[in-house]
Design an enzyme around this catalytic site. Structure first.
Site, PDB file in Angstrom:
ATOM      1  N   ASP A 176       0.608  -0.754   0.084  1.00 11.18           N
ATOM      2  CA  ASP A 176      -0.079   0.012   0.115  1.00 11.18           C
ATOM      3  C   ASP A 176       0.628   1.113  -0.328  1.00 11.18           C
ATOM      4  O   ASP A 176       0.459   1.779   0.893  1.00 11.18           O
ATOM      5  CB  ASP A 176      -0.788  -0.043   1.343  1.00 11.18           C
ATOM      6  CG  ASP A 176      -2.075  -0.821   1.545  1.00 11.18           C
ATOM      7  OD1 ASP A 176      -1.916  -1.731   0.115  1.00 11.18           O
ATOM      8  OD2 ASP A 176      -2.000  -1.799   2.494  1.00 11.18           O
TER       9      ASP A 176
ATOM     10  N   GLU B 174     -10.611   0.790  -3.884  1.00  3.89           N
ATOM     11  CA  GLU B 174     -10.518   0.746  -2.859  1.00  3.89           C
ATOM     12  C   GLU B 174      -8.811   2.291  -3.094  1.00  3.89           C
ATOM     13  O   GLU B 174      -8.598   2.324  -4.271  1.00  3.89           O
ATOM     14  CB  GLU B 174     -10.093  -0.260  -1.517  1.00  3.89           C
ATOM     15  CG  GLU B 174      -9.132  -1.071  -2.209  1.00  3.89           C
ATOM     16  CD  GLU B 174      -9.118  -2.273  -1.563  1.00  3.89           C
ATOM     17  OE1 GLU B 174      -9.801  -2.488  -0.748  1.00  3.89           O
ATOM     18  OE2 GLU B 174      -8.002  -3.025  -1.989  1.00  3.89           O
TER      19      GLU B 174
END
Ligand SMILES: *[C@@H]1O[C@H](CO)[C@@H](O)[C@H](O)[C@H]1NC(C)=O
Ligand SMILES: *[C@@H]1O[C@H](CO)[C@@H](O)[C@H](O)[C@H]1NC(C)=O
Ligand SMILES: *[C@@H]1O[C@H](CO)[C@@H](O)[C@H](O)[C@H]1NC(C)=O
Ligand SMILES: *[C@@H]1O[C@H](CO)[C@@H](O)[C@H](O)[C@H]1NC(C)=O
Ligand SMILES: *[C@@H]1O[C@H](CO)[C@@H](O)[C@H](O)[C@H]1NC(C)=O
Ligand SMILES: *[C@@H]1O[C@H](CO)[C@@H](O)[C@H](O)[C@H]1NC(C)=O
Ligand SMILES: *[C@@H]1O[C@H](CO)[C@@H](O)[C@H](O)[C@H]1NC(C)=O
Length: 570
Positions: free
Chosen positions: A35, A211
């Site tokens: 991420d 997302e």
């Protein structure tokens, strides 16, 4: 004239050769670093990644050339910022967002403490701030109101500040979507209702998972970059644009702009969760997560987890960003940046300072310190506690990420005289509570005061694939004991990592400097570090660790770690 031509030809060839040998070597942050979010301030670049139930949370990496990255600290390093007591494996600190505005650095995050049905929705996201990112001192969390994760801050030119995040429609259907509202950036409070601004480019059902949103303003056009497709092979990045920061969105006709899942024989997979930035020369660069499966088409051997990759970003004639020239992400991108130095050996002799280096992690927030660098000069002393490595708590365990698939971890354990057969210290290749394999010393059960080598293998190869296991009964452990020849000599402990397996070994040293032949007590398939039990998921990767535990009782015997060596392979 002729010699000039020859000279010109030779210099052209030399230049071509230099050009060809230029290559960006990925991953730029080897070892699990999922991420990624990237930021440039002046000529400094920063990347932050996720840490889940490890403490401290959210490493900050710094570079001035996009090639050499240094870990400068963590955004969440105090218990008041990150309390992880009892946090399940892979909950904890999820995807961060790193931004800068008017002299202040902002790091957004979501910390997920529990996974229970009663929680129903996601927790509240928050941000921390600092004016000096090199100080390693960030504020306590300032909470948003909205329930969701992957929060992203965006400042519009008129001063409005937007929070954009991933949330779900309700606790029953759990259809994910990108939500947004305007916030007061001093309090985190909502100024406008949360609106669903985008549902992604895939069919809008519970497996789509839009997302990781990031909003950008580039040449008067707003762009919304998201991740979709779930966190496995279908993971991807897509981009859309609008004259407004809230949509409606025009989707890029060449979406997905980053996607390796269509071809399972590529060496890099799961690519997505991207962010991008403009450099000081006006060029653009993106970061994304990806995995490097160790046998083609087989995603079981990904024990390093999701790592951070860098790639060039260009713009097409229609003004759409193009990631990595439209090619799948790879471990080498030729023609850009310089060759990256090879991974070097990490060798910590615990001599230089009173504080532990910043690349070590605790499992969850420690209640109190359990290590000392001053108790015995030149050693890391570990004081044991009652928690065993499989407990959902804070064992006396120090971890450091494995950074290459061929990697040897080695240490010498000295001065460990266990008072009972439950007192144990050693090394581990560790994923989480229900996935770690250990080799250590434990007091013998015969009352002789001797020590024996204990090797503990959880979830060996024959019990994997497909796992008929759930998180509640997933632990199948084999324990073997090997006698030691001496009562008190130092013992070298070794973990040898290969692309598809690990071996655990030891050697008795009659002084601290001699090298003896290693006795290997176990070899196991690295699947056990990368395949989650059924209905569960793995978001991290493997780490090496040292521990000292009373296995349910206080441990009275400190263990002295002479050095920490990680030798990465070719
Ligand atoms: C969502 O839609 C995709 C594409 O039609 C399909 O493959 C997937 O199974 C669906 N998932 C659910 C949970 O319905
Ligand atoms: C922004 O606009 C300028 C001027 O038209 C142009 O040179 C530049 O390439 C544009 N940048 C992007 C990223 O589209
Ligand atoms: C998939 O990738 C492999 C390795 O790069 C390549 O040889 C093959 O042609 C690709 N297949 C498709 C369908 O693109
Ligand atoms: C690991 O080492 C082997 C043997 O030297 C080599 O063939 C392989 O390419 C290495 N793998 C990686 C991922 O470095
Ligand atoms: C530890 O020793 C006690 C007796 O001293 C014995 O009852 C117990 O089984 C031993 N535990 C192990 C794991 O060997
Ligand atoms: C674990 O539990 C599942 C269902 O609860 C069961 O099907 C499976 O056999 C169990 N596995 C073991 C090793 O006990
Ligand atoms: C090990 O070697 C170092 C220097 O290489 C020396 O200072 C130390 O005294 C030696 N230790 C032992 C136990 O021989």
């Amino acid at each position: 004239m002729r010699s000039q031509t020859v000279f010109w030809l030779i210099s052209l060839l030399v230049q071509f050769k230099i050009y060809m040998s230029f290559a960006l070597v990925n991953p730029i942050l080897p070892g699990w670093n999922p991420d990624p979010t990237i930021l440039r301030v002046g000529s400094d670049y920063f990347i932050a990644t996720s840490t889940f139930e490890y403490f401290p949370g959210h490493p900050i990496y710094h570079s001035t050339n996009l090639v050499d990255w240094e870990l400068i600290g963590h955004a969440l390093g105090r218990p008041s910022q990150l309390s992880l007591l009892g946090t399940p494996s892979d909950a904890g600190a999820w995807a961060p967002g790193l931004r800068y505005h008017n002299g202040i650095f902002y790091l957004t995050s979501t910390v997920r403490y529990v996974y229970t049905y009663e929680l129903r929705l996601f927790p509240r996201s928050f941000f921390v701030t600092t004016t000096d990112i090199f100080s390693n001192e960030w504020s306590d969390p300032i909470y948003f109101d909205a329930l969701g994760y992957d929060a992203d801050l965006f400042w519009d030119t008129n001063g409005d500040v937007y929070n954009t995040w991933s949330g779900i429609n309700n606790a029953i259907d759990k259809i994910y979507g990108i939500y947004q509202n305007k916030v007061d950036i001093t309090t985190g409070n909502s100024l406008t209702p949360a609106e669903l601004i985008f549902t992604g480019t895939l069919p809008d059902n519970s497996s789509a998972r839009p997302e990781g949103p990031h909003v950008y303003l580039i040449n008067s056009t707003y762009y919304l970059l998201i991740a979709e497709g779930g966190s496995g092979p279908e993971h991807r990045s897509t981009i859309q644009r609008s004259p407004s920061p809230s949509g409606p969105w025009e989707s890029n006709p060449t979406n997905p702009i980053l996607y390796n899942g269509a071809n399972l024989s590529l060496p890099v997979q799961y690519t997505g969760h991207a962010d991008f930035v403009q450099d000081t020369d006006g060029q653009w660069w993106g970061v994304a997560l990806g995995v490097r499966p160790q046998t083609i088409g087989d995603f079981n051997h990904i024990q390093l987890g999701r790592e951070t990759f860098l790639f060039p970003v260009t713009f097409d004639s229609q003004g759409w960003p193009v990631f990595n020239y439209g090619q799948p992400l790879s471990t080498e991108i030729s023609g850009v940046l310089t060759n990256k130095p090879h991974l070097s050996t990490f060798y910590d002799e615990f001599t230089s300072s009173n504080t532990l280096g910043n690349s070590y992690y605790f499992l969850r927030t420690p209640y109190k310190p359990f290590h000392s660098l001053t108790a015995r000069a030149g050693f890391l002393r570990l004081f044991g506690n009652s928690y065993a490595l499989g407990d959902r708590d804070t064992p006396a365990l120090l971890l450091r990420k494995q950074t290459s698939y061929n990697e040897t971890f080695e240490t010498v354990l000295d001065g460990f005289n266990p008072e009972s057969n439950s007192t144990e210290a050693g090394v581990t290749v560790f994923y989480g509570d229900f996935a770690h394999n250990d080799i250590g010393l434990v007091g013998s059960s015969d009352g002789s005061g001797n020590r024996v080598v204990v090797t503990r293998i959880m979830r060996p190869a024959e019990q994997v694939g497909p796992w008929a296991l759930t998180t509640t009964n997933s632990t199948v452990t084999t324990v073997t004991y090997t006698p030691l020849l001496t009562k008190s000599d130092p013992v070298k402990l070794v973990i040898v990592g290969n692309p598809t397996s690990y071996s655990l070994g030891f050697a008795e040293e009659n002084d601290l400097n001699t090298s003896k032949e290693i006795t290997y007590t176990a070899t196991f398939d690295s699947i056990s570090m990368s395949v989650p039990p059924v209905n569960d998921f793995f978001f991290k990767g493997a780490s090496f660790g040292v521990y000292n535990t009373g296995n349910g009782r206080p441990s009275l015997s400190p263990a002295d770690i002479m050095y920490w060596k990680q030798i990465p392979g070719a």
